[in-house]
Design an enzyme around this catalytic site. Structure first.
Site, PDB file in Angstrom:
ATOM      1  N   LYS A 149       0.841  -1.184   0.000  1.00  0.00           N
ATOM      2  CA  LYS A 149       0.000   0.000   0.000  1.00  0.00           C
ATOM      3  C   LYS A 149       0.889   1.251   0.000  1.00  0.00           C
ATOM      4  CE  LYS A 149      -1.485   1.915   3.793  1.00  0.00           C
ATOM      5  NZ  LYS A 149      -0.426   2.667   4.492  1.00  0.00           N
ATOM      6  N   HIS A 179      -1.074  -4.807   5.941  1.00  0.00           N
ATOM      7  CA  HIS A 179      -0.383  -5.596   6.962  1.00  0.00           C
ATOM      8  C   HIS A 179      -1.227  -5.814   8.218  1.00  0.00           C
ATOM      9  CE1 HIS A 179       0.847  -1.685   8.703  1.00  0.00           C
ATOM     10  NE2 HIS A 179       1.079  -2.342   9.826  1.00  0.00           N
ATOM     11  N   LYS A 183      -1.802  -9.224  11.338  1.00  0.00           N
ATOM     12  CA  LYS A 183      -1.610  -9.096  12.788  1.00  0.00           C
ATOM     13  C   LYS A 183      -2.362 -10.219  13.495  1.00  0.00           C
ATOM     14  CE  LYS A 183      -0.966  -4.082  13.057  1.00  0.00           C
ATOM     15  NZ  LYS A 183       0.273  -3.823  13.734  1.00  0.00           N
ATOM     16  N   GLU A 217      -1.601   6.354  17.283  1.00  0.00           N
ATOM     17  CA  GLU A 217      -0.133   6.254  17.286  1.00  0.00           C
ATOM     18  C   GLU A 217       0.431   7.432  18.061  1.00  0.00           C
ATOM     19  OE1 GLU A 217       1.689   4.772  13.434  1.00  0.00           O
ATOM     20  OE2 GLU A 217      -0.082   5.807  12.734  1.00  0.00           O
ATOM     21  N   ASP A 236      -4.016   7.116   4.214  1.00  0.00           N
ATOM     22  CA  ASP A 236      -2.918   6.295   4.748  1.00  0.00           C
ATOM     23  C   ASP A 236      -3.435   5.175   5.666  1.00  0.00           C
ATOM     24  OD1 ASP A 236      -0.147   5.694   5.259  1.00  0.00           O
ATOM     25  OD2 ASP A 236      -0.316   6.698   7.197  1.00  0.00           O
ATOM     26  N   HIS A 241      -6.428  -0.022   6.529  1.00  0.00           N
ATOM     27  CA  HIS A 241      -6.444  -0.724   7.818  1.00  0.00           C
ATOM     28  C   HIS A 241      -7.792  -0.620   8.551  1.00  0.00           C
ATOM     29  CE1 HIS A 241      -2.301  -0.821   6.878  1.00  0.00           C
ATOM     30  NE2 HIS A 241      -1.922   0.285   7.469  1.00  0.00           N
ATOM     31  N   LYS A 340      -1.961  10.458  14.378  1.00  0.00           N
ATOM     32  CA  LYS A 340      -0.550  10.473  14.777  1.00  0.00           C
ATOM     33  C   LYS A 340      -0.415  11.391  15.983  1.00  0.00           C
ATOM     34  CE  LYS A 340       1.174   8.649  10.784  1.00  0.00           C
ATOM     35  NZ  LYS A 340       1.646   7.263  10.848  1.00  0.00           N
TER      36      LYS A 340
END
Ligand code: BG6
Length: 490
Positions: A149, A179, A183, A217, A236, A241, A340
């Site tokens: 991605k 990804h 997990k 995050e 993003d 996700h 973030k």
């Protein structure tokens, strides 16, 4: 411990072999799988990059990266020599199919092996690389191509990339990575929902009040600021996700774990999402950008300062209220947020059940708090169920919210493999279940494109939030308006 099955001999070609993803994630993941004896024969890792490097120079870089990125005590000098023997490096300009001679030569005579091309490059190179592989006759019947991605920046660019790659590879040879699907706890969501009968009758409207998904995050955008400024949190993190987490939480039970059975159910969720159009962006979305603040008592700069003082309308935080228009989830909102420089690195899915219909404990010191199932993705992966209980002792009937708390690490006492270890092995085995099918990517982009259009048409404001907080006040208001609040304390 689960038995680790070896994979057949392979050649794994990494385009972008000197890049950050290769060094931080792919090579450490391959090191672990090799160390656990899952690689057979003379399987090779063939790294490609634009830099002119000797094999020795490349291996030195890999060694440094492994020492930095493996956990303490995991780098083993004797094993490193064996692993390094599998690694080659060639200089290739991926943007042009010419001058691929070194790659053609090294792959020649090994057509019987599984051949995987991993594209850890900018998406603009996906089409040219696929073309280069075809033009140089490097695609064998057992070849697979892995696309990292972001897959484009909107539906149109994603379609263009998929069309270009699709001219060279069949759909079942294309592995689009998210990804999060690798997990452990994300896969555990499938186990929790479909290997237990307990939750199924409650997993729906009538029992569930709402669902919250948080992927927070504490890190900022760091060295990726230029890239990030063109992308933003919605593209993003949410397009991929968070959408995948929504799908796995909301989907119907697939008839089997066959890749198409799972993906067919996920896409039904994406198609049932009520579009957030121009009229709804103001009420159902929040965009934010961090300003300077402190995280765990360390002072950190704001996003604009990281950009060199430029004014940018790129969001580093998004919160959305999603509605899924189907029988199971009608009128059960899914609130999702990601950002973030938030207070903590912390990701979880919270299923909040409904209030008791009538309380028989009217005189209580504490309210009867509705039950809550929390699936913690990171850190400290696990599952927690909050229940009401009576405080022990005489002197009244005092209620308290308590939890049944399962920590996977304590229960299984195993090292948690990184998502890339699992995903790389699935590619080598030829199992696409944990990868996104083209129609899933398209449906996710279609949903996201409508939000971006809405933001542009209404010039929706980017709210600010102080680094180290849980995001802008407007994010709390999004739930507050519905009489709800984020967990844990955002
Ligand atoms: C990536 C995003 O896909 O996921 C990054 O591009 C983000 O911006 C990362 O930091 C988060 O992944 P994880 O596994 O650390 O939650």
């Amino acid at each position: 411990m689960a038995k680790l099955l070896p994979v057949d001999e392979f050649d794994l070609i990494i385009f972008g072999g000197t890049g950050d993803l290769a060094m931080r994630k792919l090579l450490p993941a391959l090191y672990h799988r090799d160390r656990d004896k899952q690689f057979t024969g003379a399987s090779r890792i063939i790294a490609l990059g634009r830099s002119k490097l000797s094999r020795k120079q490349y291996l030195d870089t890999v060694e440094t990266a492994l020492r930095a990125n493996l956990a303490k005590g995991e780098f083993d000098t004797a094993f490193w020599k064996k692993f390094a023997a599998r690694v080659e490096y060639h200089q290739v300009d991926a943007s042009s199919p010419a001058n691929w001679d070194a790659l053609v030569k090294t792959l020649g005579g090994h057509e019987e092996r599984i051949r995987v091309a991993y594209l850890a490059t900018a998406p603009s190179l996906f089409g040219p690389i696929a073309k280069g592989l075809k033009k140089n006759a490097l695609i064998t019947p057992s070849s697979r191509i892995v696309l990292e991605k972001p897959l484009g920046r909107d539906l149109q660019s994603a379609c263009e990339i998929n069309d270009q790659v699709g001219k060279c590879f069949r759909e079942n040879q294309i592995y689009r990575i998210d990804h999060y699907l690798g997990k452990e706890t994300v896969q555990n969501l499938l186990a929790l929902r479909f290997a237990n009968s307990l939750f199924e009758p409650l997993w729906r409207r009538g029992a569930v009040d709402h669902v919250q998904i948080t992927v927070a995050e504490d890190l900022g955008v760091g060295g990726r600021v230029e890239f990030y400024d063109r992308v933003g949190a919605l593209r993003d993190m949410v397009q991929n996700h968070l959408m995948q987490l929504v799908c796995l939480t909301a989907m119907e039970a697939p008839s089997s774990l066959h890749h198409d059975a799972v993906r067919d159910e996920k896409i039904k969720v994406l198609r049932a999402l009520r579009p957030i159009d121009q009229a709804a962006v103001r009420t159902n979305t929040v965009r934010g950008q961090y300003t300077a603040g402190a995280i765990k008592s360390e002072t950190v700069p704001g996003y604009a300062e990281e950009l060199g003082g430029e004014v940018s309308a790129t969001e580093t935080f998004v919160a959305l209220k999603l509605e899924i228009d189907n029988w199971r989830w009608s009128n059960v909102p899914f609130y999702v947020r990601t950002g973030k420089r938030l207070k903590d690195k912390h990701s979880e899915i919270v299923v909040q059940f409904q209030d008791v219909p009538h309380s028989i404990f009217p005189q209580q010191k504490y309210d009867v708090v509705p039950n809550r199932l929390t699936i913690r993705l990171q850190p400290d992966e696990g599952v927690k169920l909050s229940l009401m209980a009576k405080e022990p002792g005489p002197g009244g009937f005092n209620l308290r919210s308590v939890s049944l708390d399962l920590s996977f690490e304590e229960t299984f006492e195993l090292r948690y493999p990184d998502a890339y270890e699992r995903l790389l092995m699935e590619v080598l085995r030829g199992n696409p279940a944990l990868f996104m099918r083209r129609d899933e990517v398209d449906a996710a982009w279609e949903f996201i494109d409508s939000i971006i259009e809405g933001w542009e048409e209404t010039s929706q404001k980017v709210e600010t939030y102080v680094a180290g907080s849980w995001g802008p006040t407007a994010s709390s208001m999004l739930l507050d308006r519905d009489g709800r609040a984020w967990y844990p304390d955002g």
